[in-house]
Design an enzyme around this catalytic site. Structure first.
Site, PDB file in Angstrom:
ATOM      1  N   GLY A  95       0.829  -1.195   0.000  1.00  0.00           N
ATOM      2  CA  GLY A  95       0.000   0.000   0.000  1.00  0.00           C
ATOM      3  C   GLY A  95       0.862   1.242   0.000  1.00  0.00           C
ATOM      4  N   CYS A 122       5.122  -6.309   1.711  1.00  0.00           N
ATOM      5  CA  CYS A 122       5.443  -4.887   1.764  1.00  0.00           C
ATOM      6  C   CYS A 122       4.670  -4.208   2.891  1.00  0.00           C
ATOM      7  CB  CYS A 122       5.187  -4.231   0.406  1.00  0.00           C
ATOM      8  SG  CYS A 122       5.969  -2.601   0.240  1.00  0.00           S
ATOM      9  N   TYR A 123       3.754  -3.273   2.592  1.00  0.00           N
ATOM     10  CA  TYR A 123       2.997  -2.612   3.650  1.00  0.00           C
ATOM     11  C   TYR A 123       2.242  -3.634   4.499  1.00  0.00           C
ATOM     12  CZ  TYR A 123      -0.284   0.491   6.029  1.00  0.00           C
ATOM     13  OH  TYR A 123      -1.008   1.146   6.998  1.00  0.00           O
ATOM     14  N   HIS A 210       8.309  -7.687  -3.381  1.00  0.00           N
ATOM     15  CA  HIS A 210       7.097  -8.060  -4.120  1.00  0.00           C
ATOM     16  C   HIS A 210       7.327  -9.343  -4.919  1.00  0.00           C
ATOM     17  CE1 HIS A 210       4.650  -4.461  -3.343  1.00  0.00           C
ATOM     18  NE2 HIS A 210       5.820  -3.853  -3.240  1.00  0.00           N
ATOM     19  N   GLU A 212       5.098 -10.917  -6.567  1.00  0.00           N
ATOM     20  CA  GLU A 212       4.133 -11.026  -7.657  1.00  0.00           C
ATOM     21  C   GLU A 212       4.622 -10.432  -8.967  1.00  0.00           C
ATOM     22  OE1 GLU A 212       3.093  -7.189  -5.410  1.00  0.00           O
ATOM     23  OE2 GLU A 212       3.912  -9.181  -4.986  1.00  0.00           O
ATOM     24  N   GLY A 265     -17.249  -8.694 -30.970  1.00  0.00           N
ATOM     25  CA  GLY A 265     -16.196  -9.363 -31.715  1.00  0.00           C
ATOM     26  C   GLY A 265     -14.939  -9.544 -30.905  1.00  0.00           C
ATOM     27  N   ASP A 268     -13.822 -10.917 -24.857  1.00  0.00           N
ATOM     28  CA  ASP A 268     -14.663 -10.923 -23.658  1.00  0.00           C
ATOM     29  C   ASP A 268     -16.122 -11.232 -23.987  1.00  0.00           C
ATOM     30  OD1 ASP A 268     -12.340 -10.170 -22.408  1.00  0.00           O
ATOM     31  OD2 ASP A 268     -12.871  -8.049 -22.296  1.00  0.00           O
ATOM     32  N   LYS A 407      -8.287 -11.193 -17.675  1.00  0.00           N
ATOM     33  CA  LYS A 407      -8.236 -11.281 -19.134  1.00  0.00           C
ATOM     34  C   LYS A 407      -7.541 -12.553 -19.615  1.00  0.00           C
ATOM     35  CE  LYS A 407      -8.840  -8.990 -23.108  1.00  0.00           C
ATOM     36  NZ  LYS A 407     -10.026  -8.202 -23.499  1.00  0.00           N
TER      37      LYS A 407
END
Length: 552
Positions: A95, A122-123, A210, A212, A265, A268, A407
């Site tokens: 954060g 982290c935070y 981090h 990630e 198209g 999604d 996505k």
């Protein structure tokens, strides 16, 4: 926005020396025992508590990539609500605040009563440490970006077996100087005396860096170790595994009702339509509003693909209608509003022709939900997206089968459902289409044809070079200006074309793609040689920020 803490020098407040130590299930918290029969939820899940960090969404995505289902919740989510979800583990995100700032998000010590493993990042680590009696202070210098990390005492359960010296990605100003009583320091960096800690008996783990982001080479290994070895996750979740669940959920929601889907198209709306069709069959009707602003042959590809699936499709050819409304308009936001309004009107007209339609399919993604202010503590980024952009007069119940998917997961589901690769891997394309890539002037059929032809050349060459999937987006822009040129011993006065290609993970930030010079040469030569009204090609070398990906 960088994730950083304010430079405040201080000490632990009075009363911080004693940690909250409730009676907890030590075996479960330490990951030493599997859940009792019936204890685990139907869907094993990890919950990510968002303290407002720029990487919070990415943490949830990475956990899912490790084969564990994860959702993002605000750090202020009531403990009872978390308890009702029966998660197997909690992850506390980073954060932008300092733990010493007035009103800074606090670590709810009641979470310890859940008796499940927790990983602070982290935070999230700093808040946990401070609440449990450790020492967090402003460091003499912040650490931002790639940082050297050195393991201590073998790295403990969380980091043991990894290289003694490694790199990681840091983004902080405060640092942990002493871990909570009974904890073990696992690593240090030049600016962080305690860059990682653990208290296995209590199920508490923390890392200042981090895991990630791709810039932490062993980040995935660390997350997997926490999830599998510590928290004891057993299920192997995957996007494809949700298909049957989603189909059943749609059937339960819709019953015997009829459904309509506005097909764009894009991947999604296409995947959402395929899931709903699998659930309700011919009670789904797709409406494809062809506004004439798509790329070359895309409309035909959409119609062909959905005819192969046997999905009822209404193809509305409305190019003349949209061009008429756009005549004389050059202001970008006005273009967008006209196209959006006209799309709604056309869609309403087609919906009125269908009987007993009570449900509307939308391809809302989990990132849309988060960025529109739902389900997370981060700032609202998109107020105009699917989750907030429906017209008030639509009298339909929403069906959002992709609402909990990112996505890349939607692409995996699409591939599993048999959607053609060309549609599964289609790069993002704006709803207003090519209209917002004609910059500084009105949208005309002539300019659309020029831009379509240039874009088709660019896409063909990028695909031939094997770069299409490596790029987040690649497209052409047509500025409505003229420049002088020489062709065939004669003077020309024609349009320029600008090539825009970017790399990105999520479009929140993007870097301009370093396309090979020989590729750029081929694209430029073909565009100028094959399109009479173009005599100049330029390359956009701007990143986001400060520029946006699209020009308008």
């Amino acid at each position: 926005m960088t994730e950083r803490s304010a430079e405040l020098v201080g000490t632990s407040p009075p009363g911080a020396g004693r940690a909250h130590t409730p009676d907890i299930d030590i075996e479960r918290a330490a990951g030493a025992a599997p859940p009792a029969p019936g204890e685990a939820p139907a869907h094993e899940e990890a919950l990510v508590l968002d303290f407002g960090g720029q990487y919070s969404q990415l943490i949830a995505r990475r956990i899912r990539e490790c084969g564990v289902y994860a959702e993002l919740l605000p750090s202020t989510t009531p403990v009872e609500e978390i308890r009702a979800r029966s998660p197997r583990a909690l992850v506390l995100s980073g954060g932008p605040a300092s733990v010493y700032e007035p009103g800074a998000p606090a670590f709810p010590t009641e979470l310890l009563d859940l008796g499940i493993p927790m990983l602070g990042i982290c935070y999230g680590m700093q808040a946990m440490v401070r609440a449990l009696g450790g020492r967090v202070e402003a460091a003499s210098a912040g650490e931002f970006g790639r940082t050297d990390l050195t393991l201590r005492d073998g790295g403990g359960r969380l980091l043991g077996g990894l290289p003694q010296e490694q790199s990681c990605w840091m983004s902080h100003r405060d640092a942990v100087f002493s871990p909570p009583e009974g904890s073990i320091a696992l690593a240090a960096s030049p600016g962080s005396p305690v860059a990682a800690f653990e208290a296995p008996e209590r199920g508490l783990y923390g890392i200042q860096f981090h895991p990630e982001v791709v810039h932490t080479p062993y980040g995935t290994e660390i997350l997997t170790r926490f999830l599998r070895d510590v928290a004891g996750f057993e299920e192997q979740w995957s996007p494809a595994s949700v298909i049957d669940e989603r189909v059943e959920s749609i059937r339960e929601q819709v019953g015997e009702g009829h459904v309509i889907c506005g097909l764009s198209g894009g991947v999604d709306s296409s995947v959402a339509a395929l899931l709903v069709h699998r659930a309700v069959g011919e009670r789904l009707t797709c409406v494809f509003v062809d506004h004439g602003l798509m790329r070359m042959n895309e409309a035909e590809q959409v119609v062909e693909a959905f005819s192969q699936f046997g999905i009822p499709l209404v193809h509305v050819q409305a190019e003349e209608r949209f061009l008429s409304r756009l005549a004389g308009v050059d202001e970008p936001e006005r273009k967008r509003k006209i196209i959006g309004e006209e799309f709604i009107r056309v869609f309403e007209e087609e919906a009125a022709k269908l009987e007993d339609v009570g449900y509307l399919v939308q391809g809302t993604l989990y990132s849309d939900v988060i960025e529109s202010g739902g389900g997370a503590g981060a700032d609202t980024i998109k107020s105009h997206h699917n989750v907030g952009g429906l017209p008030d007069e639509f009298d339909f119940d929403l069906v959002e089968p992709l609402r909990m998917l990112f996505k890349d997961e939607v692409r995996a589901v699409g591939a599993e459902l048999g959607l053609p690769d060309r549609m599964v891997w289609r790069q993002p394309f704006p709803g207003p289409g090519l209209a917002i890539r004609i910059v500084g002037g009105e949208v005309t059929r002539e300019r659309l044809d020029i831009l379509r032809a240039a874009d088709a050349i660019l896409q063909e060459e990028i695909r031939a070079a094997g770069l299409y999937r490596e790029l987040w987006q690649s497209f052409c822009v047509l500025p409505v200006v003229r420049s002088v040129g020489v062709q065939g011993d004669g003077r020309t006065y024609a349009y320029p074309i600008v090539i825009r290609a970017v790399t990105s993970d999520d479009a929140m930030t993007a870097d301009w793609a370093r396309l090979p010079y020989d590729l750029l040469e081929r694209v430029s030569g073909r565009i100028i040689n094959e399109i009479r009204d173009v005599n100049r090609v330029a390359l956009d070398v701007s990143s986001k920020p400060p520029a946006t990906i699209e020009w308008e």
